[in-house]
Design a protein around this motif. Structure first.
Motif, PDB file in Angstrom:
ATOM      1  N   GLU A 277       0.831  -1.201   0.000  1.00 58.49           N
ATOM      2  CA  GLU A 277       0.000   0.000   0.000  1.00 58.49           C
ATOM      3  C   GLU A 277       0.870   1.257   0.000  1.00 58.49           C
ATOM      4  O   GLU A 277       0.588   2.218  -0.703  1.00 58.49           O
ATOM      5  CB  GLU A 277      -0.913   0.003   1.234  1.00 58.49           C
ATOM      6  N   GLU A 278       1.937   1.219   0.791  1.00 57.17           N
ATOM      7  CA  GLU A 278       2.803   2.393   0.932  1.00 57.17           C
ATOM      8  C   GLU A 278       3.602   2.685  -0.340  1.00 57.17           C
ATOM      9  O   GLU A 278       4.004   3.827  -0.580  1.00 57.17           O
ATOM     10  CB  GLU A 278       3.780   2.168   2.102  1.00 57.17           C
ATOM     11  N   THR A 279       3.848   1.647  -1.155  1.00 55.04           N
ATOM     12  CA  THR A 279       4.711   1.832  -2.330  1.00 55.04           C
ATOM     13  C   THR A 279       3.934   1.939  -3.635  1.00 55.04           C
ATOM     14  O   THR A 279       4.536   1.934  -4.716  1.00 55.04           O
ATOM     15  CB  THR A 279       5.697   0.647  -2.441  1.00 55.04           C
ATOM     16  N   LYS A 280       2.634   2.044  -3.565  1.00 51.19           N
ATOM     17  CA  LYS A 280       1.850   2.136  -4.798  1.00 51.19           C
ATOM     18  C   LYS A 280       1.985   3.538  -5.394  1.00 51.19           C
ATOM     19  O   LYS A 280       2.241   4.517  -4.692  1.00 51.19           O
ATOM     20  CB  LYS A 280       0.380   1.805  -4.542  1.00 51.19           C
ATOM     21  N   ASP A 281       1.829   3.604  -6.705  1.00 49.21           N
ATOM     22  CA  ASP A 281       1.775   4.902  -7.374  1.00 49.21           C
ATOM     23  C   ASP A 281       0.786   4.794  -8.528  1.00 49.21           C
ATOM     24  O   ASP A 281       0.161   3.754  -8.733  1.00 49.21           O
ATOM     25  CB  ASP A 281       3.164   5.345  -7.861  1.00 49.21           C
ATOM     26  N   GLY A 282       0.646   5.851  -9.252  1.00 57.67           N
ATOM     27  CA  GLY A 282      -0.368   5.879 -10.308  1.00 57.67           C
ATOM     28  C   GLY A 282      -0.082   4.953 -11.468  1.00 57.67           C
ATOM     29  O   GLY A 282      -0.966   4.694 -12.292  1.00 57.67           O
ATOM     30  N   SER A 283       1.148   4.439 -11.578  1.00 55.97           N
ATOM     31  CA  SER A 283       1.504   3.630 -12.739  1.00 55.97           C
ATOM     32  C   SER A 283       1.293   2.138 -12.529  1.00 55.97           C
ATOM     33  O   SER A 283       1.557   1.347 -13.429  1.00 55.97           O
ATOM     34  CB  SER A 283       2.980   3.864 -13.094  1.00 55.97           C
ATOM     35  N   CYS A 284       0.849   1.728 -11.335  1.00 58.84           N
ATOM     36  CA  CYS A 284       0.708   0.288 -11.094  1.00 58.84           C
ATOM     37  C   CYS A 284      -0.488   0.013 -10.189  1.00 58.84           C
ATOM     38  O   CYS A 284      -0.942   0.884  -9.451  1.00 58.84           O
ATOM     39  CB  CYS A 284       1.969  -0.289 -10.467  1.00 58.84           C
ATOM     40  N   VAL A 285      -0.961  -1.214 -10.268  1.00 55.44           N
ATOM     41  CA  VAL A 285      -2.023  -1.658  -9.372  1.00 55.44           C
ATOM     42  C   VAL A 285      -1.418  -1.863  -7.997  1.00 55.44           C
ATOM     43  O   VAL A 285      -0.320  -2.428  -7.875  1.00 55.44           O
ATOM     44  CB  VAL A 285      -2.651  -2.980  -9.889  1.00 55.44           C
ATOM     45  N   SER A 286      -2.103  -1.440  -6.954  1.00 54.06           N
ATOM     46  CA  SER A 286      -1.495  -1.458  -5.625  1.00 54.06           C
ATOM     47  C   SER A 286      -1.255  -2.868  -5.117  1.00 54.06           C
ATOM     48  O   SER A 286      -0.246  -3.137  -4.467  1.00 54.06           O
ATOM     49  CB  SER A 286      -2.364  -0.692  -4.627  1.00 54.06           C
ATOM     50  N   MET A 287      -2.180  -3.793  -5.411  1.00 56.63           N
ATOM     51  CA  MET A 287      -2.070  -5.135  -4.872  1.00 56.63           C
ATOM     52  C   MET A 287      -1.987  -6.199  -5.966  1.00 56.63           C
ATOM     53  O   MET A 287      -2.737  -6.142  -6.941  1.00 56.63           O
ATOM     54  CB  MET A 287      -3.285  -5.454  -3.989  1.00 56.63           C
ATOM     55  N   PRO A 288      -1.103  -7.172  -5.798  1.00 54.27           N
ATOM     56  CA  PRO A 288      -1.070  -8.288  -6.743  1.00 54.27           C
ATOM     57  C   PRO A 288      -2.274  -9.194  -6.523  1.00 54.27           C
ATOM     58  O   PRO A 288      -2.879  -9.177  -5.450  1.00 54.27           O
ATOM     59  CB  PRO A 288       0.226  -9.013  -6.380  1.00 54.27           C
ATOM     60  N   PRO A 289      -2.639 -10.001  -7.510  1.00 48.95           N
ATOM     61  CA  PRO A 289      -3.724 -10.950  -7.316  1.00 48.95           C
ATOM     62  C   PRO A 289      -3.377 -11.976  -6.232  1.00 48.95           C
ATOM     63  O   PRO A 289      -2.225 -12.099  -5.801  1.00 48.95           O
ATOM     64  CB  PRO A 289      -3.873 -11.618  -8.689  1.00 48.95           C
TER      65      PRO A 289
END
Length: 581
Positions: free
Chosen positions: A157-169
């Motif tokens: 959650e802390e390392t998410k940004d606009g270029s990627c989905v926050s959580m993997p499946p």
């Protein structure tokens, strides 16, 4: 799920009250890491499952598999690890179509018997999700699972940004979590089972395993891996690494040639496993903790993997890996023939792997549990089941012996082909149900599955029943219905009713959940499985009503549960309550 009740009410299932349950999803609000329970963590994990509608869209618009693998590396980096960190885990990487989980279980137990601290990542789980991540053969504790889940979840959650989905499946998250657990808990080695395929499986971010293994190949997951064994072999060989020894059991000539070519392209030394009989020469027979003749192939592969791992780690004076002699037909060197050590023998004997050729004896009921779900594994399951029946003790009661099939199949498997293979078992009743423990799974996070809808799973069960009835009708004859011939050493098959062949479909039933199916099959005679009074409507179907009397009076009831590991897991949850604690 809007509209579920109206559709469900029209389905001809044996228990006509099932729609009172729901399949509502869990809360999606994260809990505090300090106060969250294990079930909170599992419910949050379940939100990473792909919902059924979106899953179908993804299948139609599947992206580049290599891109998906690169995405996994990005998730790993965001979680605080680099691919190089995984080298410290001394990984044994295992793929295959059938037997890869059993091979991993044998391998882990062998190496644990040397006093090594082992990690073991596998899938799917049977009862609780924490079974997928094991240390020293035991699922990690709920407390440990909860701690590492929230640590990873918040880090992503802390390392998410606009270029990627926050959580993997779902599966990717658990794979990442397993790596973190094994590193933090400082295991000596990790046995990692591939999820699906190999080349593009998310576990294949592993760059430097100690050794790789390929168990028996067959047809499965065709929509992802290809529709021939050769195409599937290409995918499986994708886990080979340059300079890393790999072992395979004997395969059909076509897929074996693909594995050989794959290994040559990658510069991977690939060896063909000798049989277990070859390793037993000059010593006493090897006792296996897992039943079934097919487990001998898995044990032979496990011995080579463990032996090679010990050699490459220079442990216990194992020495340098040397091939026995070149294979004459397959242009592959034969792996070493060695005398298994006492530790290896102990590991093979002590191996436990629930849901695979597992037998539970409960009063007049004997439950045979095997998660076989491919044609070749179902064939092996049938051989095991029939051999077990021939070696059983005869009941002392005067009633008949009854054989019951409890079956479900999921995904892109061909249920008609699997059911046809089960016909020689001469079942008296065939029972079908979804992989739902109860009509409502909302209170049981470990068993929740959002990748399918309730309508889909029930309609699938009805299709299974239709396939069975068609096969039953094809095999029916006046002789079959008037005087069935018993198998050599086997029980006389119980006649459902002296109906003419065209009505033989009355031998099958569909229930809306596993619990109702088990209630009908056991008739309160299993001393452990004692659910509350069956709901009204359980015996309204004519076959359910008449069959209940037969089952209640039977001297012995032999129940084969197969077709799906998820089905076996749901059955185990009810028959072995301790597994849920």
């Amino acid at each position: 799920m809007r509209g579920t009740k109206s559709v469900a009410a029209s389905l001809p299932v044996a228990d006509k009250f099932w729609w009172e349950g729901t399949m509502e999803g869990p809360s999606r609000q994260p809990s505090s890491a300090k106060t969250a329970s294990f079930q909170d963590a599992v419910r949050m994990l379940n939100t990473l499952q792909t919902n059924a509608g979106y899953l179908e869209q993804v299948k139609r618009q599947r992206g580049d598999p290599q891109t998906q693998l690169e995405a996994m590396e990005l998730y790993l980096a965001r979680s605080g690890l680099q691919v190089e960190d995984l080298d410290r885990l001394n990984i044994i990487h295992v793929t295959g179509t059938k037997g890869k989980g059993s091979t991993c279980a044998f391998t882990e137990c062998i190496l644990r018997s040397y006093g090594l601290k082992t990690g073991f990542f596998s899938s799917p789980h049977l009862v609780q999700v924490r079974e997928r991540i094991r240390i020293n053969g035991q699922p990690i504790s709920p407390e440990l699972f909860t701690k590492y889940f929230w640590r990873l979840y918040h880090r992503l959650e802390e390392t998410k940004d606009g270029s990627c989905v926050s959580m993997p499946p779902y599966f990717r998250f658990l794979t990442l979590m397993a790596f973190h657990v094994f590193l933090q808990e400082k295991v000596d080695l990790a046995v990692v089972e591939v999820g699906i395929g190999g080349a593009y499986d998310c576990t294949n971010i592993i760059r430097k395993p100690v050794v790789c293994g390929v168990s028996s190949l067959g047809i499965d997951h065709t929509s992802l891996l290809g529709d021939t064994v050769e195409k599937i072999a290409w995918q499986k060989g994708g886990i080979f690494k340059r300079g890393v020894p790999a072992f395979t059991v004997l395969q059909p000539e076509g897929p074996l040639a693909v594995l050989r070519d794959r290994a040559q392209q990658i510069s991977c030394p690939l060896y063909l496993c000798p049989t277990l009989e070859a390793l037993e020469e000059g010593g006493p027979p090897l006792a296996l903790g897992l039943e079934g003749e097919h487990q001998r192939s898995n044990a032979a592969l496990a011995l080579q993997l463990a032996h090679c791992w010990l050699q490459r780690q220079d442990r216990h004076g194992a020495g340098e890996l040397k091939a026995s002699r070149p294979g004459l037909l397959w242009q592959l060197p034969l792996a070493p023939v060695f005398q298994p050590t006492s530790h290896m023998r102990l590991g093979l004997r002590n191996t436990e792997w629930p849901g695979r050729t597992q037998v539970l004896r409960r009063g007049p009921l004997t439950w045979y549990l095997d998660g076989a779900h491919t044609p070749s594994s179902v064939q092996a399951c049938v051989r095991w089941f029939r051999q077990a029946l021939q070696g059983r003790e005869r009941p002392s009661g005067s009633g008949p012996e009854v054989r019951v099939l409890l079956f479900n199949a999921t995904g892109d498997r061909d249920p008609a082909a699997l059911l046809k293979l089960l016909q020689p078992c001469q079942f008296d009743y065939a029972v079908f149900c979804p992989n739902l423990t109860e009509v409502s799974s909302t209170g049981n996070a470990d068993q929740q599955n959002f990748t399918v809808t309730l309508d889909q799973v029930l309609l699938r069960c009805l299709e299974h029943q239709q396939h069975w009835n068609h096969l039953d009708k094809e095999q029916a004859s006046p002789d079959l219905w008037s005087a069935p011939s018993p198998e050599p050493g086997g029980p006389t098959s119980l006649l459902l009713a002296p109906h003419p062949p065209h009505t033989c479909s009355t031998s099958s039933l569909v229930f809306s959940c596993i619990s109702h199916a088990l209630q009908w099959i056991s008739q309160g005679r299993d001393p452990v499985f004692q659910p509350p009074t069956p709901p009204k409507g359980l015996l309204t179907h004519p076959v359910a009503h008449s069959g209940a009397s037969v089952l209640h009076e039977a001297a012995a009831i032999h129940v084969l549960v197969t077709g799906s590991l998820h089905l076996v897991g749901g059955v185990l949850k009810l028959l072995e309550p301790a597994l849920s604690q």
